[in-house]
Design an enzyme around this catalytic site. Structure first.
Site, short mmCIF file in Angstrom:
data_model
loop_
_atom_site.label_atom_id
_atom_site.label_comp_id
_atom_site.label_asym_id
_atom_site.label_seq_id
_atom_site.Cartn_x
_atom_site.Cartn_y
_atom_site.Cartn_z
N GLU A 143 150.65 1.54 111.72
CA GLU A 143 151.48 0.92 110.73
C GLU A 143 152.84 1.40 110.36
O GLU A 143 152.84 2.60 110.28
CB GLU A 143 150.72 0.18 109.44
CG GLU A 143 151.34 -0.62 108.69
CD GLU A 143 150.67 -0.82 107.29
OE1 GLU A 143 150.98 -2.03 106.73
OE2 GLU A 143 149.73 -0.02 106.89
N LYS B 7 151.94 -9.27 109.64
CA LYS B 7 150.53 -8.97 108.72
C LYS B 7 150.41 -10.18 107.59
O LYS B 7 151.34 -10.52 106.98
CB LYS B 7 150.77 -7.56 107.96
CG LYS B 7 149.61 -7.12 106.87
CD LYS B 7 150.25 -5.90 106.37
CE LYS B 7 149.22 -5.04 105.26
NZ LYS B 7 149.62 -3.96 104.87
N CYS C 141 146.53 -2.95 109.10
CA CYS C 141 146.04 -2.30 107.64
C CYS C 141 145.06 -3.21 106.59
O CYS C 141 144.01 -3.30 106.96
CB CYS C 141 147.13 -1.91 106.99
SG CYS C 141 146.88 -0.62 105.76
#
Length: 282
Positions: free
Chosen positions: A46, A118, A159
């Site tokens: 990330e 994300k 994440c």
């Protein structure tokens, strides 16, 4: 699509800087080493392209994905080395002016296979620390992305998505054999939750998990946990990259292990029973 039984991956760990240029130089070296080791896929963490929490300097650097210099450099490196590259993520500018935490899977010709923003943003309040509000600067993604590759379908995530198992269950039910979970975990949450959550996602779905990570003290003042992991469908840790950065680990994935794991414990494919209605739990 016919699946090759073996995939050699290069799992990366970085300590990303607050400029694109520095990170491009790091990834260029990682891609060279990955190709020299016979890797077919390089997995980055990330914010591999830019880790900068300063509102003014980051605003000057972040552009739309089509113009992003880090993504362009990764496309060039993929074509140069004949290597698939998963960019991990990098901030790009979204349609409403806010940033998107944006991942790109690039094929060995430099073409874009799939993109993902994300979905679950890191808005948390850890004891003893100032609240972290990713949504103050970033807009959430709105769709999951299943990438079609020569080795089978891959699920894309980033994440904090790791904490939402329904995303990975949906990917597995759609045929995913591998889940990307590039991350920049904090040290406290990494020490407490990182390995157990990654192994759980692999076990629950009978899938490989590739979790490239950020590690160390960064130019923008943050500290990240490291310990990039590769996990097999039975939950075994194939690689743990510790706390150093930048480093690379080559791993051969036996993709036939996915079918074997799912045949033994097929719970990943079961739909909720008719009687399961969360609103009726007393």
């Amino acid at each position: 699509m016919t699946q090759s039984l073996t995939l050699r991956v290069a799992l990366a760990q970085m300590c990303s800087s607050d400029t694109h240029e520095a990170n491009i130089a790091t990834v260029s070296a990682l891609a060279t080493d990955a190709a020299a080791g016979g890797a077919q896929l390089l997995a980055l963490p990330e914010v591999a392209g830019l880790m900068n929490r300063n509102p003014e300097t980051s605003a000057r650097q972040v552009v739309v994905a089509e113009d992003d210099p880090f993504i362009a450099a990764c496309r060039d490196l993929a074509a140069k080395h004949g290597l698939y590259i998963h960019t991990g993520s990098t901030p790009v500018r979204g349609p409403d002016g806010r940033f998107l935490n944006h991942a790109t899977l690039i094929d060995a010709t430099g073409g874009i296979v799939a993109e993902y923003d994300k979905i679950h943003l890191f808005d948390v309040a850890l004891e003893g620390q100032a609240p972290i509000g990713e949504s103050k600067r970033f807009a959430p993604g709105t769709r999951a992305t299943l990438a079609q590759t020569p080795w089978g379908p891959f699920g894309l995530s980033i994440c904090y998505d790791l904490r939402f198992p329904y995303l990975y269950r949906a990917y597995a039910q759609a045929g995913a054999v591998l889940m990307f979970i590039p991350s920049a975990f904090t040290v406290p949450t990494g020490q407490a939750h990182w390995e157990v959550l990654l192994r759980a996602r692999a076990i629950e779905t009978g899938s490989f998990v590739l979790a490239a990570a950020q590690a160390g003290h960064h130019a923008d003042g943050r500290q990240t946990y490291g310990h990039a992991l590769a996990v097999d469908p039975w939950g075994a840790v194939l690689a743990d990259l510790g706390e150093g950065a930048p480093i690379l680990r080559l791993i051969d994935l036996d993709l036939g292990a996915v079918a074997r794991a799912r045949a033994q414990i097929p719970s990943w494919g079961a739909a909720p029973p008719d009687w399961f209605d969360p609103s009726r739990i007393g």
